[in-house]
Design a protein around this motif. Structure first.
Motif, mmCIF file in Angstrom:
data_model
loop_
_atom_site.group_PDB
_atom_site.id
_atom_site.type_symbol
_atom_site.label_atom_id
_atom_site.label_comp_id
_atom_site.label_asym_id
_atom_site.label_seq_id
_atom_site.Cartn_x
_atom_site.Cartn_y
_atom_site.Cartn_z
ATOM 1 N N CYS A 146 0.921 -1.251 0.106
ATOM 2 C CA CYS A 146 0.086 0.041 0.115
ATOM 3 C C CYS A 146 0.741 1.518 -0.159
ATOM 4 C CB CYS A 146 -0.995 -0.082 1.147
ATOM 5 S SG CYS A 146 -2.174 -1.558 1.199
ATOM 6 N N ASP A 147 0.170 2.458 -0.089
ATOM 7 C CA ASP A 147 0.913 3.776 -0.174
ATOM 8 C C ASP A 147 1.308 3.984 1.355
ATOM 9 O OD1 ASP A 147 1.268 6.440 0.065
ATOM 10 O OD2 ASP A 147 -0.306 7.023 -1.031
ATOM 11 N N SER A 157 1.780 6.384 3.038
ATOM 12 C CA SER A 157 0.954 7.586 3.657
ATOM 13 C C SER A 157 -0.339 7.161 4.156
ATOM 14 C CB SER A 157 0.589 8.660 2.822
ATOM 15 O OG SER A 157 -0.096 8.330 1.505
ATOM 16 N N ASP A 158 -1.069 5.890 3.703
ATOM 17 C CA ASP A 158 -2.139 5.291 4.239
ATOM 18 C C ASP A 158 -2.082 4.079 4.760
ATOM 19 O OD1 ASP A 158 -4.934 3.971 3.547
ATOM 20 O OD2 ASP A 158 -5.562 5.934 3.710
ATOM 21 N N LYS A 159 -1.176 3.251 4.172
ATOM 22 C CA LYS A 159 -1.075 1.709 4.846
ATOM 23 C C LYS A 159 -1.765 0.888 4.460
ATOM 24 C CE LYS A 159 1.758 3.768 8.811
ATOM 25 N NZ LYS A 159 3.015 3.345 8.129
ATOM 26 N N TRP A 192 -4.694 1.243 2.062
ATOM 27 C CA TRP A 192 -5.792 1.854 0.799
ATOM 28 C C TRP A 192 -5.276 1.423 -0.533
ATOM 29 C CZ3 TRP A 192 -7.014 7.202 -1.037
ATOM 30 C CH2 TRP A 192 -8.153 7.092 -1.743
ATOM 31 N N VAL A 193 -5.932 0.610 -1.369
ATOM 32 C CA VAL A 193 -5.649 0.169 -2.563
ATOM 33 C C VAL A 193 -6.855 0.673 -3.272
ATOM 34 C CG1 VAL A 193 -5.271 -1.282 -4.604
ATOM 35 C CG2 VAL A 193 -4.120 -1.685 -2.311
ATOM 36 N N ASP A 195 -9.626 -1.911 0.933
ATOM 37 C CA ASP A 195 -9.515 -1.050 1.943
ATOM 38 C C ASP A 195 -10.392 -1.064 3.169
ATOM 39 O OD1 ASP A 195 -8.819 1.622 3.087
ATOM 40 O OD2 ASP A 195 -10.561 2.523 2.300
ATOM 41 N N THR A 208 4.013 -0.229 6.551
ATOM 42 C CA THR A 208 2.945 -0.320 5.610
ATOM 43 C C THR A 208 2.551 -1.572 5.398
ATOM 44 O OG1 THR A 208 4.104 1.625 4.176
ATOM 45 C CG2 THR A 208 2.660 0.122 2.844
#
Length: 204
Positions: free
Chosen positions: A94-95, A97-99, A101-102, A154, A166
């Motif tokens: 994942c990103d 910054s969000d950990k 969220w896809v 998500d 992450t």
């Protein structure tokens, strides 16, 4: 003239009850063929027989062009082609910054040719809301957009703690050739009640 007709009828009756073998002396049915056969069409008058305990089954497919022959499927015959049913696994980091969220992952799988179902999934990190550790239900689904299958994963409204690494999703997909499967869409409205039923069976 009467005698000739009688003989023809008797001979025809005998042939109707006979068994014929081609390239074989072991006759199992009315017609037993040991080798290949070419025909312009096949009609089955009765349900197909169940296999015996010592018999094997196979999946019959049309081989790729230009041969276009009906053949038994196996990986060695079409090593670089998809099977009628395929299992594909994606591991998606994942990103940071969000950990967790896809929002959209393009599988590049042709949605006109294949049907995709997410069969199972996993996530590497626990998630929480505020200070409470919870087990929320994630949004996991595949959808067709722009001619290919996209994936979303998500824990909406939740995320791993900031101190955790992450997260990584593992998504296992069943990918069916549309020649052997179909998808049926139905939109239902429960209106002012919490129960409902389809107007008619979608399949039967």
């Amino acid at each position: 003239m009467t005698k000739i007709i009688s003989m023809a009828l008797v001979t025809g009756a005998a042939l109707m009850n006979a068994q014929v073998g081609i390239n074989t002396a072991t006759l199992e049915k009315e017609l037993t063929v040991n080798g290949t056969m070419k025909t312009s069409g096949i009609v089955f008058k009765k349900p197909l027989e169940k296999l015996g305990a010592d018999e094997n089954y196979t999946f019959i497919i049309k081989s790729p062009a230009p041969e276009n022959k009906i053949t038994a499927y196996n990986d060695s015959f079409v090593p670089n082609s998809p099977a009628p049913i395929n299992l594909i696994q994606f591991k998606i980091a994942c990103d940071p910054s969000d950990k967790d969220w896809v929002n959209q992952f393009d599988t590049k799988i042709n949605s006109q040719k294949f049907l995709v179902v997410i069969s199972s999934f996993g996530f590497t990190q626990p998630v929480r809301s505020g200070t409470d550790w919870v087990t929320p239900v994630p949004q996991i689904f595949a959808y067709s957009s722009g001619g290919t299958w996209k994936l979303k994963a998500d824990y909406q409204g939740f995320s791993p703690a900031a101190s955790l690494p992450t997260g990584e999703w593992t998504l296992n997909l069943l990918v069916f050739d549309r020649s052997y499967a179909k998808d049926i869409n139905s939109t239902q409205d429960l209106k002012a009640t919490s129960t409902g039923a389809a107007a008619a069976p979608l399949i039967q």
